[in-house]
Motif scaffolding. Sequence first.
Motif, PDB file in Angstrom:
ATOM      1  N   ASP A 196       0.849  -1.195   0.000  1.00  0.00           N
ATOM      2  CA  ASP A 196       0.000   0.000   0.000  1.00  0.00           C
ATOM      3  C   ASP A 196       0.881   1.241   0.000  1.00  0.00           C
ATOM      4  O   ASP A 196       1.503   1.564   1.007  1.00  0.00           O
ATOM      5  CB  ASP A 196      -0.912  -0.017   1.225  1.00  0.00           C
ATOM      6  N   ILE A 197       0.928   1.956  -1.141  1.00  0.00           N
ATOM      7  CA  ILE A 197       1.823   3.117  -1.225  1.00  0.00           C
ATOM      8  C   ILE A 197       1.136   4.421  -0.817  1.00  0.00           C
ATOM      9  O   ILE A 197       1.775   5.463  -0.786  1.00  0.00           O
ATOM     10  CB  ILE A 197       2.437   3.278  -2.637  1.00  0.00           C
ATOM     11  N   ALA A 198      -0.123   4.373  -0.466  1.00  0.00           N
ATOM     12  CA  ALA A 198      -0.847   5.591  -0.092  1.00  0.00           C
ATOM     13  C   ALA A 198      -0.216   6.229   1.140  1.00  0.00           C
ATOM     14  O   ALA A 198       0.067   5.567   2.130  1.00  0.00           O
ATOM     15  CB  ALA A 198      -2.316   5.265   0.190  1.00  0.00           C
ATOM     16  N   GLY A 199       0.040   7.527   1.034  1.00  0.00           N
ATOM     17  CA  GLY A 199       0.547   8.283   2.173  1.00  0.00           C
ATOM     18  C   GLY A 199       2.034   8.185   2.423  1.00  0.00           C
ATOM     19  O   GLY A 199       2.536   8.779   3.371  1.00  0.00           O
ATOM     20  N   TRP A 200       2.759   7.450   1.588  1.00  0.00           N
ATOM     21  CA  TRP A 200       4.211   7.355   1.770  1.00  0.00           C
ATOM     22  C   TRP A 200       4.886   8.606   1.224  1.00  0.00           C
ATOM     23  O   TRP A 200       4.464   9.149   0.214  1.00  0.00           O
ATOM     24  CB  TRP A 200       4.763   6.114   1.067  1.00  0.00           C
ATOM     25  N   LYS A 201       5.926   9.040   1.900  1.00  0.00           N
ATOM     26  CA  LYS A 201       6.705  10.185   1.419  1.00  0.00           C
ATOM     27  C   LYS A 201       8.175   9.778   1.322  1.00  0.00           C
ATOM     28  O   LYS A 201       8.634   8.881   2.030  1.00  0.00           O
ATOM     29  CB  LYS A 201       6.517  11.396   2.313  1.00  0.00           C
ATOM     30  N   VAL A 202       8.878  10.453   0.420  1.00  0.00           N
ATOM     31  CA  VAL A 202      10.303  10.198   0.206  1.00  0.00           C
ATOM     32  C   VAL A 202      11.080  11.383   0.774  1.00  0.00           C
ATOM     33  O   VAL A 202      10.779  12.532   0.461  1.00  0.00           O
ATOM     34  CB  VAL A 202      10.610  10.021  -1.296  1.00  0.00           C
ATOM     35  N   VAL A 203      12.056  11.076   1.618  1.00  0.00           N
ATOM     36  CA  VAL A 203      12.881  12.104   2.241  1.00  0.00           C
ATOM     37  C   VAL A 203      14.327  11.853   1.852  1.00  0.00           C
ATOM     38  O   VAL A 203      14.803  10.718   1.928  1.00  0.00           O
ATOM     39  CB  VAL A 203      12.733  12.078   3.783  1.00  0.00           C
ATOM     40  N   ASP A 204      15.009  12.915   1.439  1.00  0.00           N
ATOM     41  CA  ASP A 204      16.426  12.767   1.116  1.00  0.00           C
ATOM     42  C   ASP A 204      17.257  13.316   2.262  1.00  0.00           C
ATOM     43  O   ASP A 204      16.858  14.234   2.970  1.00  0.00           O
ATOM     44  CB  ASP A 204      16.775  13.436  -0.210  1.00  0.00           C
ATOM     45  N   LEU A 205      18.421  12.697   2.438  1.00  0.00           N
ATOM     46  CA  LEU A 205      19.282  13.025   3.562  1.00  0.00           C
ATOM     47  C   LEU A 205      20.728  12.758   3.168  1.00  0.00           C
ATOM     48  O   LEU A 205      21.013  11.790   2.462  1.00  0.00           O
ATOM     49  CB  LEU A 205      18.891  12.148   4.763  1.00  0.00           C
ATOM     50  N   ILE A 206      21.612  13.624   3.636  1.00  0.00           N
ATOM     51  CA  ILE A 206      23.044  13.409   3.461  1.00  0.00           C
ATOM     52  C   ILE A 206      23.646  13.262   4.855  1.00  0.00           C
ATOM     53  O   ILE A 206      23.404  14.107   5.725  1.00  0.00           O
ATOM     54  CB  ILE A 206      23.708  14.573   2.708  1.00  0.00           C
ATOM     55  N   VAL A 207      24.394  12.195   5.058  1.00  0.00           N
ATOM     56  CA  VAL A 207      25.084  11.980   6.323  1.00  0.00           C
ATOM     57  C   VAL A 207      26.577  12.086   6.056  1.00  0.00           C
ATOM     58  O   VAL A 207      27.105  11.392   5.194  1.00  0.00           O
ATOM     59  CB  VAL A 207      24.742  10.602   6.940  1.00  0.00           C
ATOM     60  N   THR A 208      27.234  12.979   6.800  1.00  0.00           N
ATOM     61  CA  THR A 208      28.665  13.205   6.621  1.00  0.00           C
ATOM     62  C   THR A 208      29.435  12.684   7.825  1.00  0.00           C
ATOM     63  O   THR A 208      28.897  12.592   8.932  1.00  0.00           O
ATOM     64  CB  THR A 208      28.965  14.707   6.443  1.00  0.00           C
ATOM     65  N   SER A 209      30.687  12.367   7.618  1.00  0.00           N
ATOM     66  CA  SER A 209      31.526  11.860   8.701  1.00  0.00           C
ATOM     67  C   SER A 209      31.901  12.959   9.685  1.00  0.00           C
ATOM     68  O   SER A 209      32.220  12.686  10.834  1.00  0.00           O
ATOM     69  CB  SER A 209      32.792  11.227   8.125  1.00  0.00           C
TER      70      SER A 209
END
Length: 163
Positions: A121-134
């Motif tokens: 069920d893909i209803a209501g899903w959101k995509v979030v982008d993130l960068i993790v640095t050392s």
Amino acid sequence: DFKDFNGQINKQKGEDFNQEVAELIASLPATAVKSCVKKIGKLRVPGDIDVLFVVRDTRTIYVVECKNFEMARTPYELNAELTKFFEGTEQRRSALDKHLARVSWVKEKLVEVLAVFEVCDIAGWKVVDLIVTSAELMTPFIRVCPTRVVSYAQLCEEGLPAE
């Protein structure tokens, strides 16, 4: 030669950092994590996604780019690394641009991506982008960055940033 050897060491350190981030995220509640994602089912990812994970409770899928800046020791090296990451050149797109292209791809292929995590069920899903640095970077504070950038230490201390 030495340059090739140094490149291999940096590549391995980058892969180790990606794995460290994936393991940290996997320890969080309600997450399912995949790392070094090159394919989703039969679809090839444009490039690769360092860490891809879902938080079922919030119906969020995160596309994470991991960046190990520990090898850049001098201001010149750090500037060169940041330029390569945030700005790119006429000949080569920045790592940020490539990351944002992968985020768009995940949004376009949401059904297939969520299927990998056994979500139908893909209803209501959101995509979030993130960068993790050392290491914590000043660049996101100095210039506008379309992506949330957090250091590994921040991720350890604060958990996932608010969407």
